[in-house]
Design an enzyme around this catalytic site. Sequence first.
Site, PDB file in Angstrom:
ATOM      1  N   ASP A 110      55.900  44.739  47.094  1.00 35.03           N
ATOM      2  CA  ASP A 110      55.851  43.804  45.970  1.00 35.03           C
ATOM      3  C   ASP A 110      57.145  43.943  45.187  1.00 35.03           C
ATOM      4  O   ASP A 110      57.835  44.971  45.299  1.00 35.03           O
ATOM      5  CB  ASP A 110      54.627  44.100  45.075  1.00 35.03           C
ATOM      6  CG  ASP A 110      54.131  42.846  44.355  1.00 35.03           C
ATOM      7  OD1 ASP A 110      54.904  42.296  43.550  1.00 35.03           O
ATOM      8  OD2 ASP A 110      52.998  42.420  44.602  1.00 35.03           O
ATOM      9  N   LYS A 118      52.992  26.012  52.805  1.00 28.60           N
ATOM     10  CA  LYS A 118      51.609  26.431  53.048  1.00 28.60           C
ATOM     11  C   LYS A 118      50.993  25.680  54.234  1.00 28.60           C
ATOM     12  O   LYS A 118      50.206  26.237  54.995  1.00 28.60           O
ATOM     13  CB  LYS A 118      50.769  26.235  51.778  1.00 28.60           C
ATOM     14  CG  LYS A 118      51.073  27.274  50.711  1.00 28.60           C
ATOM     15  CD  LYS A 118      50.633  28.650  51.193  1.00 28.60           C
ATOM     16  CE  LYS A 118      51.103  29.773  50.314  1.00 28.60           C
ATOM     17  NZ  LYS A 118      50.715  31.091  50.832  1.00 28.60           N
ATOM     18  N   TYR A 122      56.247  24.178  48.008  1.00 26.07           N
ATOM     19  CA  TYR A 122      55.188  25.178  48.241  1.00 26.07           C
ATOM     20  C   TYR A 122      54.143  24.619  49.214  1.00 26.07           C
ATOM     21  O   TYR A 122      53.741  25.284  50.168  1.00 26.07           O
ATOM     22  CB  TYR A 122      54.557  25.528  46.894  1.00 26.07           C
ATOM     23  CG  TYR A 122      53.313  26.379  46.929  1.00 26.07           C
ATOM     24  CD1 TYR A 122      53.399  27.769  47.044  1.00 26.07           C
ATOM     25  CD2 TYR A 122      52.042  25.811  46.799  1.00 26.07           C
ATOM     26  CE1 TYR A 122      52.251  28.561  47.041  1.00 26.07           C
ATOM     27  CE2 TYR A 122      50.893  26.594  46.791  1.00 26.07           C
ATOM     28  CZ  TYR A 122      51.001  27.965  46.901  1.00 26.07           C
ATOM     29  OH  TYR A 122      49.864  28.740  46.892  1.00 26.07           O
ATOM     30  N   THR A 124      43.129  34.001  39.133  1.00 26.53           N
ATOM     31  CA  THR A 124      43.924  35.214  38.913  1.00 26.53           C
ATOM     32  C   THR A 124      44.477  35.152  37.488  1.00 26.53           C
ATOM     33  O   THR A 124      44.476  34.086  36.857  1.00 26.53           O
ATOM     34  CB  THR A 124      45.114  35.262  39.883  1.00 26.53           C
ATOM     35  OG1 THR A 124      45.891  34.088  39.654  1.00 26.53           O
ATOM     36  CG2 THR A 124      44.681  35.290  41.331  1.00 26.53           C
TER      37      THR A 124
HETATM   38  N1  LIG Z   1      45.482  31.846  43.140  1.00 24.45           N
HETATM   39  C1  LIG Z   1      45.182  30.716  43.754  1.00 24.45           C
HETATM   40  O1  LIG Z   1      44.478  29.867  43.204  1.00 24.45           O
HETATM   41  C2  LIG Z   1      45.691  30.433  45.149  1.00 24.45           C
HETATM   42  C3  LIG Z   1      45.328  29.211  45.722  1.00 24.45           C
HETATM   43  C4  LIG Z   1      45.781  28.925  47.010  1.00 24.45           C
HETATM   44  C5  LIG Z   1      46.546  29.845  47.698  1.00 24.45           C
HETATM   45  N2  LIG Z   1      46.877  31.031  47.117  1.00 24.45           N
HETATM   46  C6  LIG Z   1      47.692  31.956  47.911  1.00 24.45           C
HETATM   47  O2  LIG Z   1      47.167  33.262  47.836  1.00 24.45           O
HETATM   48  C7  LIG Z   1      48.233  34.228  47.865  1.00 24.45           C
HETATM   49  C8  LIG Z   1      48.165  35.110  46.635  1.00 24.45           C
HETATM   50  O3  LIG Z   1      48.246  34.294  45.482  1.00 24.45           O
HETATM   51  P1  LIG Z   1      48.018  34.849  44.020  1.00 24.45           P
HETATM   52  O4  LIG Z   1      47.386  33.750  43.260  1.00 24.45           O
HETATM   53  O5  LIG Z   1      47.384  36.175  44.059  1.00 24.45           O
HETATM   54  O6  LIG Z   1      49.541  34.965  43.529  1.00 24.45           O
HETATM   55  P2  LIG Z   1      50.156  35.933  42.410  1.00 24.45           P
HETATM   56  O7  LIG Z   1      51.415  35.274  41.965  1.00 24.45           O
HETATM   57  O8  LIG Z   1      49.144  36.282  41.394  1.00 24.45           O
HETATM   58  O9  LIG Z   1      50.519  37.228  43.261  1.00 24.45           O
HETATM   59  C9  LIG Z   1      51.526  37.198  44.234  1.00 24.45           C
HETATM   60  C10 LIG Z   1      52.068  38.583  44.413  1.00 24.45           C
HETATM   61  O10 LIG Z   1      53.246  38.468  45.223  1.00 24.45           O
HETATM   62  C11 LIG Z   1      54.306  39.145  44.586  1.00 24.45           C
HETATM   63  N3  LIG Z   1      55.585  38.539  44.922  1.00 24.45           N
HETATM   64  C12 LIG Z   1      56.086  37.368  44.453  1.00 24.45           C
HETATM   65  N4  LIG Z   1      57.318  37.170  44.930  1.00 24.45           N
HETATM   66  C13 LIG Z   1      57.597  38.226  45.725  1.00 24.45           C
HETATM   67  C14 LIG Z   1      58.725  38.601  46.484  1.00 24.45           C
HETATM   68  N5  LIG Z   1      59.818  37.842  46.530  1.00 24.45           N
HETATM   69  N6  LIG Z   1      58.671  39.748  47.196  1.00 24.45           N
HETATM   70  C15 LIG Z   1      57.572  40.545  47.139  1.00 24.45           C
HETATM   71  N7  LIG Z   1      56.489  40.237  46.423  1.00 24.45           N
HETATM   72  C16 LIG Z   1      56.487  39.103  45.722  1.00 24.45           C
HETATM   73  C17 LIG Z   1      54.010  39.028  43.093  1.00 24.45           C
HETATM   74  O11 LIG Z   1      54.703  40.007  42.343  1.00 24.45           O
HETATM   75  C18 LIG Z   1      52.508  39.200  43.084  1.00 24.45           C
HETATM   76  O12 LIG Z   1      52.122  40.557  43.021  1.00 24.45           O
HETATM   77  C19 LIG Z   1      49.521  33.409  47.938  1.00 24.45           C
HETATM   78  O13 LIG Z   1      49.914  33.291  49.290  1.00 24.45           O
HETATM   79  C20 LIG Z   1      49.123  32.063  47.381  1.00 24.45           C
HETATM   80  O14 LIG Z   1      49.933  31.036  47.859  1.00 24.45           O
HETATM   81  C21 LIG Z   1      46.481  31.337  45.845  1.00 24.45           C
END
Ligand SMILES: NC(=O)c1ccc[n+]([C@@H]2O[C@H](COP(=O)([O-])OP(=O)(O)OC[C@H]3O[C@@H](n4cnc5c(N)ncnc54)[C@H](O)[C@@H]3O)[C@@H](O)[C@H]2O)c1
Length: 256
Positions: A44, A167, A163, A198
């Site tokens: 991370d 995806k 994005y 989240t």
């Molecule tokens: N939360 C939602 O509603 C939702 C919906 C659809 C898809 N998703 C997918 O689920 C996954 C997790 O999403 P989330 O909501 O927990 O996101 P989030 O932003 O809360 O967490 C993402 C994590 O990735 C880390 N990160 C970001 N850029 C980075 C980098 N360059 N290198 C290393 N780490 C990095 C961040 O620090 C964070 O800890 C993602 O792939 C997102 O696209 C989430």
Amino acid sequence: MHLSSAVYPSLANRVVFITGGGSGIGAAMTQAFARQRAKVAFVDIAEEASRRLVDEVHGASGVPPLFLPCDVRDVAMLAASIASVRERLGPIGILINNAASDDRHRLEELTPQQWDERMALNLRPAFFASQAVMAHMRELGGGSIINLGSICWRIGAANLTAYATAKAAMHGLTRSLARELGAHGIRVNTLSPGCVMTERQLQLWVSPAQEKIIQATQYVKGRILPEHIAHCALFLAADDSAMLTAQEMIVDGGWA
Ligand SMILES: NC(=O)c1ccc[n+]([C@@H]2O[C@H](COP(=O)([O-])OP(=O)(O)OC[C@H]3O[C@@H](n4cnc5c(N)ncnc54)[C@H](O)[C@@H]3O)[C@@H](O)[C@H]2O)c1
């Protein structure tokens, strides 16, 4: 909040590597796999949150997950992190390509540099992490790769073109990798969340008015929590889903 979940004996001692495992859904996965007594490693860029999580999981399970600071946009650094995990914990049997960012942009304003950066974060690491763990999984006689997708491109969400494109491509990546790696017992699936509440989503995007729309749209009412996604990842990683590959599991309470 901890929802009760199944125990998967096949996950005990298995090495799992999670990108973006320090907060949000990734953190719920780090916690969930630790509760299964898997050997968890995650990368991370959010160092403070990640170190807090390590302490929390250590306190709860007695074993600290292995955290390596790494920006997944840096392919060499990602490969080096994977090599370091192998050295310290053993060959990786489960890879979760989770790190991403859904920062909004206006269609008219996105530059070629920003487009490339979005792909470098939201798509490219999933391919190169998979490439780097292939040898580990072949050596183990199989493995499970889970690519995080999203319902955003299915429901036509606005201000997210780059994005959403990344995806949608994640599922193409899943199906291509699944075809090529299946012969080695390596399964590849997409796990696509709906609107998961989240901290980041609540802070940045989900207003009370939007939450009303989300609740009206979902078939099953109630907030989708990071744990709901993490528990599906456990199933996709465990031997219980042994013949499940090249699929997309959509966890959105009914929407897409
Ligand atoms: N939360 C939602 O509603 C939702 C919906 C659809 C898809 N998703 C997918 O689920 C996954 C997790 O999403 P989330 O909501 O927990 O996101 P989030 O932003 O809360 O967490 C993402 C994590 O990735 C880390 N990160 C970001 N850029 C980075 C980098 N360059 N290198 C290393 N780490 C990095 C961040 O620090 C964070 O800890 C993602 O792939 C997102 O696209 C989430």
